[in-house]
Design an enzyme around this catalytic site. Structure first.
Site, PDB file in Angstrom:
ATOM      1  N   LYS A 132       3.741  11.087  -1.332  1.00  0.00           N
ATOM      2  CA  LYS A 132       2.660  10.106  -1.166  1.00  0.00           C
ATOM      3  C   LYS A 132       1.987  10.387   0.165  1.00  0.00           C
ATOM      4  CE  LYS A 132       0.841   6.437  -3.186  1.00  0.00           C
ATOM      5  NZ  LYS A 132       0.658   6.144  -4.630  1.00  0.00           N
ATOM      6  N   ASP A 172      -5.265   6.527  -4.855  1.00  0.00           N
ATOM      7  CA  ASP A 172      -4.503   5.266  -4.807  1.00  0.00           C
ATOM      8  C   ASP A 172      -5.489   4.252  -4.234  1.00  0.00           C
ATOM      9  OD1 ASP A 172      -1.580   4.131  -5.064  1.00  0.00           O
ATOM     10  OD2 ASP A 172      -2.271   3.374  -3.145  1.00  0.00           O
TER      11      ASP A 172
HETATM   12  P1  NDP Z   1      -7.966  -0.268  -5.722  1.00  0.00           P
HETATM   13  O1  NDP Z   1      -8.281   0.004  -4.304  1.00  0.00           O
HETATM   14  O2  NDP Z   1      -8.856   0.271  -6.781  1.00  0.00           O
HETATM   15  O3  NDP Z   1      -7.864  -1.850  -5.969  1.00  0.00           O
HETATM   16  C1  NDP Z   1      -6.996  -2.691  -5.249  1.00  0.00           C
HETATM   17  C2  NDP Z   1      -7.359  -4.115  -5.627  1.00  0.00           C
HETATM   18  O4  NDP Z   1      -6.384  -5.007  -5.125  1.00  0.00           O
HETATM   19  C3  NDP Z   1      -8.701  -4.565  -5.071  1.00  0.00           C
HETATM   20  O5  NDP Z   1      -9.298  -5.444  -5.984  1.00  0.00           O
HETATM   21  C4  NDP Z   1      -8.276  -5.309  -3.799  1.00  0.00           C
HETATM   22  O6  NDP Z   1      -9.197  -6.278  -3.362  1.00  0.00           O
HETATM   23  C5  NDP Z   1      -7.049  -5.987  -4.318  1.00  0.00           C
HETATM   24  N1  NDP Z   1      -6.175  -6.425  -3.242  1.00  0.00           N
HETATM   25  C6  NDP Z   1      -5.706  -5.701  -2.210  1.00  0.00           C
HETATM   26  N2  NDP Z   1      -4.939  -6.467  -1.434  1.00  0.00           N
HETATM   27  C7  NDP Z   1      -4.943  -7.703  -2.006  1.00  0.00           C
HETATM   28  C8  NDP Z   1      -4.328  -8.930  -1.694  1.00  0.00           C
HETATM   29  N3  NDP Z   1      -3.549  -9.049  -0.609  1.00  0.00           N
HETATM   30  N4  NDP Z   1      -4.540  -9.990  -2.519  1.00  0.00           N
HETATM   31  C9  NDP Z   1      -5.333  -9.886  -3.610  1.00  0.00           C
HETATM   32  N5  NDP Z   1      -5.938  -8.747  -3.950  1.00  0.00           N
HETATM   33  C10 NDP Z   1      -5.740  -7.672  -3.159  1.00  0.00           C
HETATM   34  O7  NDP Z   1      -6.455   0.237  -5.937  1.00  0.00           O
HETATM   35  P2  NDP Z   1      -5.711   0.598  -7.276  1.00  0.00           P
HETATM   36  O8  NDP Z   1      -6.147  -0.326  -8.351  1.00  0.00           O
HETATM   37  O9  NDP Z   1      -5.794   2.048  -7.483  1.00  0.00           O
HETATM   38  O10 NDP Z   1      -4.197   0.299  -6.879  1.00  0.00           O
HETATM   39  C11 NDP Z   1      -3.630  -1.011  -6.985  1.00  0.00           C
HETATM   40  C12 NDP Z   1      -2.112  -0.903  -6.949  1.00  0.00           C
HETATM   41  O11 NDP Z   1      -1.669  -0.060  -8.035  1.00  0.00           O
HETATM   42  C13 NDP Z   1      -1.527  -0.281  -5.687  1.00  0.00           C
HETATM   43  O12 NDP Z   1      -0.265  -0.880  -5.438  1.00  0.00           O
HETATM   44  C14 NDP Z   1      -1.319   1.177  -6.090  1.00  0.00           C
HETATM   45  O13 NDP Z   1      -0.335   1.808  -5.301  1.00  0.00           O
HETATM   46  C15 NDP Z   1      -0.852   0.987  -7.524  1.00  0.00           C
HETATM   47  N6  NDP Z   1      -0.974   2.160  -8.373  1.00  0.00           N
HETATM   48  C16 NDP Z   1      -2.189   2.770  -8.559  1.00  0.00           C
HETATM   49  C17 NDP Z   1      -2.295   3.861  -9.389  1.00  0.00           C
HETATM   50  C18 NDP Z   1      -3.626   4.466  -9.717  1.00  0.00           C
HETATM   51  O14 NDP Z   1      -3.647   5.358 -10.587  1.00  0.00           O
HETATM   52  N7  NDP Z   1      -4.706   4.036  -9.129  1.00  0.00           N
HETATM   53  C19 NDP Z   1      -1.095   4.471 -10.017  1.00  0.00           C
HETATM   54  C20 NDP Z   1       0.111   3.690  -9.851  1.00  0.00           C
HETATM   55  C21 NDP Z   1       0.153   2.594  -9.017  1.00  0.00           C
HETATM   56  P3  NDP Z   1     -10.171  -5.978  -2.095  1.00  0.00           P
HETATM   57  O15 NDP Z   1     -11.278  -5.169  -2.702  1.00  0.00           O
HETATM   58  O16 NDP Z   1     -10.566  -7.311  -1.621  1.00  0.00           O
HETATM   59  O17 NDP Z   1      -9.352  -5.190  -1.086  1.00  0.00           O
END
Ligand code: NDP
Length: 451
Positions: A132, A172
């Site tokens: 990572k 990510d």
């Molecule tokens: P993104 O950056 O696309 O989206 C993250 C989302 O979570 C945004 O809407 C963000 O809102 C929100 N968020 C962040 N912190 C908080 C919080 N404290 N409370 C509420 N909402 C929050 O990331 P991903 O969707 O790619 O990743 C999300 C999760 O999934 C992570 O844990 C990542 O490690 C995991 N993951 C992702 C993969 C992938 O293929 N993308 C694969 C496997 C796991 P805001 O815009 O306000 O920050």
């Protein structure tokens, strides 16, 4: 952690070593504790793992790279961020895992994510090691040109550690198609090689795979549907809450909708939006992906919806909850509320979004709980499929790739459940996922000798 036999004493010793060496990295210590604790029955049955030092070797990354990332902002001022890549374990294949750009990133966060990635990648059945990386760079509010300069500087250092047989990053949080494009462009420029297989999450015109964008969210829902079906139930007709509104959340919500469920709430870090009759998922996607909007804008544009500033999305009653935002976003208080409101299944779309206390609340209440290393493995699995297509200079159709993804998720579900059954706890997906992932990596490490 129990200490009732020599074997279990060693498990406790491995965790104590982490506390002494890495106690200042709470996310990593939490992830390691959760895995080590659930491995105890397997270690009791297979003492050979303890004698070979596999636990200690698994908990120590093979390599940790920390580097300076200087870049120039639009005013001409020089800014400096910190870059990380933790190459955790390469027993099963090249290091594989995403890059996260977020101000909360530090070496402990990257180690926790890399550690989880080892077992997740093993569960996919594909030849992928675990790693990572990322940076404490905050993409929010930056111009496109600033993002590009940052990505170019980041890759200028990172490129020397990558390669299709060595280490293959993906996206990510904060790293999507645009950032992967700038990173790949810089890699190609520096090396003078069109090595498609060095990054995944690429655009379709330049080596990307169909379904990679959708894969983590779709896969999470396929997994939850499998858990429900094992109990004679399904997602169809269920009320669902999805936290976050990023890549994972949007496509999880879309798949819920396609399978007949109703997504009543989604969130971002400012609050959550609720529509009791169901959110319009394509409108959420368009707002977030095409216009860079916030969920509160959705409530302004859709009179049936209401925005709740700073509240807990887990107060919204639902049958299925999908935490898809970030680590430790669902604590024991939220879990208690969900159980009181009748939740039957949880699928971790995000990595470690549920605190250990909350996991216990769900397990004690008999709620199906799909841990991230199994439930969200669809993203990295489809990255593995992207690598296969790059290696054979091929590109597959959407439906074929989606069928491969859903088959992989069904296989992960069955292998996790089978392993849990073998230890007398068929519904304990945490135990099943940790032991199944660990066994595959540990057996390989034994075959490869002390390295
Ligand atoms: P993104 O950056 O696309 O989206 C993250 C989302 O979570 C945004 O809407 C963000 O809102 C929100 N968020 C962040 N912190 C908080 C919080 N404290 N409370 C509420 N909402 C929050 O990331 P991903 O969707 O790619 O990743 C999300 C999760 O999934 C992570 O844990 C990542 O490690 C995991 N993951 C992702 C993969 C992938 O293929 N993308 C694969 C496997 C796991 P805001 O815009 O306000 O920050």
């Amino acid at each position: 952690m129990s200490r009732d036999t020599d074997g279990l004493q060693l498990t406790a010793d491995a965790y104590r070593t982490i506390q002494v060496r890495d106690g200042h990295q709470p996310e990593f210590a939490q992830a390691a504790y959760e895995v080590l604790e659930s491995l105890e029955p397997a270690l009791k049955r297979h003492p050979e793992y303890l004698r070979s030092g596999v636990l200690e070797r698994l908990c120590e990354p093979e390599r940790q790279i920390i580097f300076r990332v200087p870049w120039t902002d639009d005013t001409g001022a020089v800014r400096v961020n910190r870059g990380f890549r933790v190459e955790f374990n390469s027993a099963l294949g090249p290091y594989k895992g995403g890059l996260r750009f977020h101000p909360s990133v530090n070496i402990g966060v990257i180690k926790f994510l890399g550690f989880e990635q080892i077992f997740k990648n093993a569960l996919t059945g594909l030849p992928l090691g675990g790693g990572k990386g990322g940076s404490d760079f905050d993409p929010k509010g930056k111009s496109d040109a600033e993002i590009m300069r940052f990505c170019q500087s980041f890759m200028t250092e990172l490129h020397r550690h990558l390669g299709e047989y060595t280490d293959v990053p993906a996206g990510d949080i904060g790293v999507g198609r645009r950032e992967i494009g700038y990173l790949f462009g810089q890699y190609k420029r520096i090396t003078n090689r069109y090595e498609s297989g060095v990054l995944t999450g690429k655009g379709l015109n330049w080596g990307g795979s169909q379904v990679r964008t959708e894969a983590t969210g779709y896969g999470t829902v396929y997994f939850v549907d499998q858990m429900l079906r094992a109990r004679g139930e399904q997602i169809d007709g269920r009320r669902v809450v999805v936290s976050g509104s990023g890549n994972v959340a949007i496509y999880a919500a879309r798949k819920v909708h396609e399978l007949g469920g109703t997504v009543v709430a989604m969130s971002d870090s400012e609050g959550y939006v609720v529509d009791e009759e169901g959110l319009d998922i394509e409108a959420v996607r368009e707002l977030k992906e095409d216009r860079g909007g916030r969920v509160k804008d959705y409530a302004e544009e859709h009179p049936r919806a209401r925005f709740v500033d700073n509240g807990s999305i887990w107060d919204v009653p639902c049958a299925v909850a999908l935490p898809c935002a970030t680590q430790n976003e669902l604590d024991d208080e939220a879990a208690t509320t969900l159980v009181r409101n009748g939740v039957v299944a949880i699928g971790e779309g995000a990595n470690m979004p549920t605190t250990p206390g909350a996991v216990k609340v769900f397990q004690d209440a008999g709620v199906l709980f799909g841990p991230g290393k199994a439930a969200n493995a669809g993203g990295v699995a489809t990255s593995g499929l992207e690598m296969q297509q790059n290696a054979s200079r091929d590109s597959w159709h959407f439906d074929y790739t989606d069928t491969r993804l859903s088959q992989i998720m069904a296989d992960i579900h069955d292998s996790v459940r089978e392993m849990a059954e073998g230890y007398g706890a068929p519904d304990n997906y945490v135990l099943g996922a940790n032991i199944a992932g660990f066994t595959k990596v540990a057996d390989t490490m034994l075959d490869l000798g002390v390295i």
